[in-house]
Write an enzyme that holds these catalytic residues in place. Structure first.
Site, PDB file in Angstrom:
ATOM      1  N   ASP A  35       0.856  -1.191   0.000  1.00 43.34           N
ATOM      2  CA  ASP A  35       0.000   0.000   0.000  1.00 43.34           C
ATOM      3  C   ASP A  35       0.893   1.244   0.000  1.00 43.34           C
ATOM      4  O   ASP A  35       1.887   1.318   0.737  1.00 43.34           O
ATOM      5  CB  ASP A  35      -0.915   0.001   1.230  1.00 43.34           C
ATOM      6  CG  ASP A  35      -2.064   0.998   1.084  1.00 43.34           C
ATOM      7  OD1 ASP A  35      -3.213   0.559   0.983  1.00 43.34           O
ATOM      8  OD2 ASP A  35      -1.781   2.220   1.075  1.00 43.34           O
ATOM      9  N   ILE A  36       0.521   2.219  -0.817  1.00 45.62           N
ATOM     10  CA  ILE A  36       1.364   3.417  -0.979  1.00 45.62           C
ATOM     11  C   ILE A  36       1.346   4.293   0.285  1.00 45.62           C
ATOM     12  O   ILE A  36       2.283   5.053   0.527  1.00 45.62           O
ATOM     13  CB  ILE A  36       0.923   4.202  -2.239  1.00 45.62           C
ATOM     14  CG1 ILE A  36       2.038   5.085  -2.752  1.00 45.62           C
ATOM     15  CG2 ILE A  36      -0.354   4.967  -2.016  1.00 45.62           C
ATOM     16  CD1 ILE A  36       1.801   5.633  -4.154  1.00 45.62           C
ATOM     17  N   ASN A  96     -12.909  -3.005   2.180  1.00 42.41           N
ATOM     18  CA  ASN A  96     -13.943  -1.976   2.170  1.00 42.41           C
ATOM     19  C   ASN A  96     -14.775  -2.100   0.899  1.00 42.41           C
ATOM     20  O   ASN A  96     -14.241  -2.375  -0.180  1.00 42.41           O
ATOM     21  CB  ASN A  96     -13.297  -0.590   2.237  1.00 42.41           C
ATOM     22  CG  ASN A  96     -12.482  -0.405   3.503  1.00 42.41           C
ATOM     23  OD1 ASN A  96     -12.937  -0.741   4.592  1.00 42.41           O
ATOM     24  ND2 ASN A  96     -11.259   0.104   3.372  1.00 42.41           N
ATOM     25  N   GLU A 104     -12.286   3.430  -1.567  1.00 36.16           N
ATOM     26  CA  GLU A 104     -11.740   4.482  -2.432  1.00 36.16           C
ATOM     27  C   GLU A 104     -11.451   3.959  -3.832  1.00 36.16           C
ATOM     28  O   GLU A 104     -11.606   4.694  -4.810  1.00 36.16           O
ATOM     29  CB  GLU A 104     -10.449   5.044  -1.816  1.00 36.16           C
ATOM     30  CG  GLU A 104     -10.689   5.815  -0.530  1.00 36.16           C
ATOM     31  CD  GLU A 104      -9.388   6.212   0.159  1.00 36.16           C
ATOM     32  OE1 GLU A 104      -8.311   6.070  -0.459  1.00 36.16           O
ATOM     33  OE2 GLU A 104      -9.466   6.640   1.315  1.00 36.16           O
ATOM     34  N   VAL A 105     -10.981   2.735  -3.926  1.00 41.73           N
ATOM     35  CA  VAL A 105     -10.597   2.177  -5.228  1.00 41.73           C
ATOM     36  C   VAL A 105     -11.576   1.052  -5.576  1.00 41.73           C
ATOM     37  O   VAL A 105     -11.633   0.042  -4.873  1.00 41.73           O
ATOM     38  CB  VAL A 105      -9.153   1.645  -5.207  1.00 41.73           C
ATOM     39  CG1 VAL A 105      -8.778   1.083  -6.580  1.00 41.73           C
ATOM     40  CG2 VAL A 105      -8.169   2.737  -4.796  1.00 41.73           C
ATOM     41  N   HIS A 109     -10.099  -5.441  -3.265  1.00 35.56           N
ATOM     42  CA  HIS A 109      -8.774  -5.622  -2.670  1.00 35.56           C
ATOM     43  C   HIS A 109      -8.924  -5.964  -1.201  1.00 35.56           C
ATOM     44  O   HIS A 109      -9.839  -5.522  -0.520  1.00 35.56           O
ATOM     45  CB  HIS A 109      -7.897  -4.384  -2.840  1.00 35.56           C
ATOM     46  CG  HIS A 109      -8.543  -3.101  -2.401  1.00 35.56           C
ATOM     47  ND1 HIS A 109      -9.480  -2.444  -3.165  1.00 35.56           N
ATOM     48  CD2 HIS A 109      -8.379  -2.346  -1.280  1.00 35.56           C
ATOM     49  CE1 HIS A 109      -9.868  -1.348  -2.540  1.00 35.56           C
ATOM     50  NE2 HIS A 109      -9.229  -1.264  -1.380  1.00 35.56           N
ATOM     51  N   HIS A 111      -6.916  -5.677   2.322  1.00 37.75           N
ATOM     52  CA  HIS A 111      -5.791  -5.091   3.058  1.00 37.75           C
ATOM     53  C   HIS A 111      -5.296  -6.125   4.060  1.00 37.75           C
ATOM     54  O   HIS A 111      -6.098  -6.668   4.831  1.00 37.75           O
ATOM     55  CB  HIS A 111      -6.242  -3.875   3.872  1.00 37.75           C
ATOM     56  CG  HIS A 111      -6.758  -2.712   3.092  1.00 37.75           C
ATOM     57  ND1 HIS A 111      -6.013  -1.573   2.875  1.00 37.75           N
ATOM     58  CD2 HIS A 111      -7.953  -2.482   2.488  1.00 37.75           C
ATOM     59  CE1 HIS A 111      -6.745  -0.701   2.180  1.00 37.75           C
ATOM     60  NE2 HIS A 111      -7.924  -1.226   1.942  1.00 37.75           N
TER      61      HIS A 111
HETATM   62  P1  AMP Z   1      -9.841   1.485   0.071  1.00 40.75           P
HETATM   63  O1  AMP Z   1     -10.276   2.677   0.852  1.00 40.75           O
HETATM   64  O2  AMP Z   1     -10.100   0.198   0.779  1.00 40.75           O
HETATM   65  O3  AMP Z   1     -10.379   1.495  -1.344  1.00 40.75           O
HETATM   66  O4  AMP Z   1      -8.268   1.562   0.012  1.00 40.75           O
HETATM   67  C1  AMP Z   1      -7.523   1.912  -1.111  1.00 40.75           C
HETATM   68  C2  AMP Z   1      -6.070   1.807  -0.728  1.00 40.75           C
HETATM   69  O5  AMP Z   1      -5.305   1.911  -1.904  1.00 40.75           O
HETATM   70  C3  AMP Z   1      -5.585   2.874   0.247  1.00 40.75           C
HETATM   71  O6  AMP Z   1      -5.059   2.251   1.415  1.00 40.75           O
HETATM   72  C4  AMP Z   1      -4.489   3.602  -0.554  1.00 40.75           C
HETATM   73  O7  AMP Z   1      -3.398   3.991   0.251  1.00 40.75           O
HETATM   74  C5  AMP Z   1      -4.104   2.555  -1.569  1.00 40.75           C
HETATM   75  N1  AMP Z   1      -3.531   3.068  -2.814  1.00 40.75           N
HETATM   76  C6  AMP Z   1      -4.027   4.057  -3.595  1.00 40.75           C
HETATM   77  N2  AMP Z   1      -3.254   4.233  -4.676  1.00 40.75           N
HETATM   78  C7  AMP Z   1      -2.258   3.323  -4.576  1.00 40.75           C
HETATM   79  C8  AMP Z   1      -1.131   2.993  -5.401  1.00 40.75           C
HETATM   80  N3  AMP Z   1      -0.870   3.656  -6.543  1.00 40.75           N
HETATM   81  N4  AMP Z   1      -0.309   1.999  -4.990  1.00 40.75           N
HETATM   82  C9  AMP Z   1      -0.552   1.346  -3.844  1.00 40.75           C
HETATM   83  N5  AMP Z   1      -1.595   1.595  -3.045  1.00 40.75           N
HETATM   84  C10 AMP Z   1      -2.429   2.582  -3.396  1.00 40.75           C
END
Ligand code: AMP
Length: 125
Positions: A35-36, A96, A104-105, A109, A111
């Site tokens: 995770d970034i 999530n 967010e994405v 995924h 975590h």
């Molecule tokens: P979520 O809120 O569960 O969708 O989490 C999305 C996660 O993706 C967050 O913890 C971000 O820090 C992570 N994230 C976003 N962009 C990147 C990226 N380019 N590389 C790695 N992790 C990322």
């Protein structure tokens, strides 16, 4: 209702090689990367390569091969990180989904968080 996948999400771009990632493990159907913005000493994201929006989408529509590959990859990463409760203090997995889950994405995924005390599962609201 059908699941709608946005192929412009950031993890889709990672899977296409359009943006870089720090890969932890790659298999036929699964990619795991750091995770970034790590929220614990170990913070790994595990994603299927297929176009699935959420955990339920994956569970309902992925093939058995994809599902087995995903969970075996998850298990082997926990072993490799040394975070399993038989060798360390344990870990937490989170996925999530949607608005209430503050996803967010929009690509499924998991975590994996480990390496420090993680507190209670949810904060009171
Ligand atoms: P979520 O809120 O569960 O969708 O989490 C999305 C996660 O993706 C967050 O913890 C971000 O820090 C992570 N994230 C976003 N962009 C990147 C990226 N380019 N590389 C790695 N992790 C990322």
């Amino acid at each position: 209702m059908a699941y709608v996948y946005d192929d412009q999400n950031i993890f889709a771009k990672i899977l296409r090689g359009e943006i870089p990632n720090t890969t932890v493990r790659e298999t036929e159907h699964t990619l795991a990367f750091a995770d970034i913005y790590p929220q614990a000493p170990h913070h790994v994201l595990v994603i299927p390569k297929g176009a699935y929006v959420t955990a339920d989408h994956f569970a309902n529509e992925a093939s058995e091969a994809e599902i087995v590959d995903f969970w075996r990859t998850f298990g082997s990463i926990c072993t490799e990180l040394g975070v399993t409760p038989d060798s360390a203090a344990g870990y937490r997995i989170i996925s999530n989904a949607g608005e209430d889950g503050v996803q967010e994405v929009p690509h499924f995924h998991l975590h994996i968080l480990a390496g420090r005390g993680l507190g209670r599962m949810l904060n009171p609201v």
